[in-house]
Design a protein around this motif. Structure first.
Motif, short mmCIF file in Angstrom:
data_model
loop_
_atom_site.label_atom_id
_atom_site.label_comp_id
_atom_site.label_asym_id
_atom_site.label_seq_id
_atom_site.Cartn_x
_atom_site.Cartn_y
_atom_site.Cartn_z
N ASP A 1 0.81 -1.22 0.00
CA ASP A 1 0.00 0.00 0.00
C ASP A 1 0.85 1.27 0.00
N ILE A 2 2.05 1.22 0.58
CA ILE A 2 2.92 2.40 0.58
C ILE A 2 3.32 2.76 -0.85
N THR A 3 3.73 1.76 -1.62
CA THR A 3 4.09 2.00 -3.02
C THR A 3 2.88 2.49 -3.81
N ALA A 4 1.72 1.92 -3.52
CA ALA A 4 0.50 2.34 -4.22
C ALA A 4 0.22 3.82 -3.98
N ARG A 5 0.36 4.26 -2.74
CA ARG A 5 0.10 5.68 -2.42
C ARG A 5 1.13 6.59 -3.09
N ILE A 6 2.39 6.18 -3.09
CA ILE A 6 3.43 6.95 -3.78
C ILE A 6 3.08 7.12 -5.25
#
Length: 216
Positions: A78-83
């Protein structure tokens, strides 16, 4: 495009996805640009590309007023998705299904296309709001997988990634593929900093799609 539905409609209209794994963020940008010039307008910048978020941001600025739809691939958390989303990605693709990525995409009303290889994975993804599943690896599962799934689960859209080429694209389309992802076939003839081969190959895929549709 401001809503998930708008994005999905444009993705379906464009139909062909360029799956881009660049050696650098600039390399990925040039491949994306060449793909678009050849008629492939859905651009999936994978996060195996160094500084992929910079590529997405640059593409969003450069092609902001066109029908290109820019997204991120190989997103596994999810961190990569938000970035990716904050950089301008309008859709997220994963090699697997991740509930946390699905949640963040729903929060930003962004389509999430997780990689699924079984009916159970597809059903689990649908339970979190997924409308389109990536059939992965497509080369192993085969085009018949789409019809097999659509028998018991007709209300999920399926897009193959991996194993799609000019010779078999008609089989995927005729089996009900919602769209198709094209990866290494696009970049196999790049030499040095010359990306004209990408445009040439993209045009061949675009022309092939028109031919398939005209025969149906």
């Amino acid at each position: 495009m401001s809503t998930k539905r708008d994005i999905i409609e444009q993705l379906e209209k464009n139909y062909l996805f360029a799956v881009i794994r660049g050696k650098s963020f600039q390399d990925a940008f040039e491949i994306a640009k060449a793909s678009y010039e050849g008629g492939i307008k859905n651009i999936e910048v994978t996060f195996t590309t160094p500084n992929a978020d910079k590529t997405i941001e640059k593409l969003s600025e450069y092609f902001g007023d066109t029908d290109m739809v820019i997204g991120a691939g190989t997103v596994i958390d999810d961190i990569t998705a938000r970035i990716a989303i904050l950089a301008g990605a309008n859709f997220i693709v994963s090699p697997n299904f991740s509930p946390s990525v699905s949640e963040i995409c729903n929060r930003y009303t962004i389509p999430y296309l997780p990689g699924c290889g079984t009916v159970t994975e597809i059903a689990n993804a649908m339970a979190t709001g997924v409308e389109i599943a990536k059939i992965f690896p497509g080369g192993i599962l085969g085009a018949g997988f789409i019809k097999d799934v659509h028998g018991p689960i007709p209300n999920i859209e399926l897009m193959p990634s991996g194993g799609v080429n000019l010779e078999n694209m008609d089989t995927w389309v005729n089996n009900g593929a919602w769209a198709v992802g094209i990866g290494s076939a696009l970049t196999k003839d790049i030499t040095s900093d010359d990306y004209t081969s990408v445009t040439t190959i993209a045009q061949k895929f675009s022309d092939k799609l028109k031919e398939i549709r005209s025969n149906n």
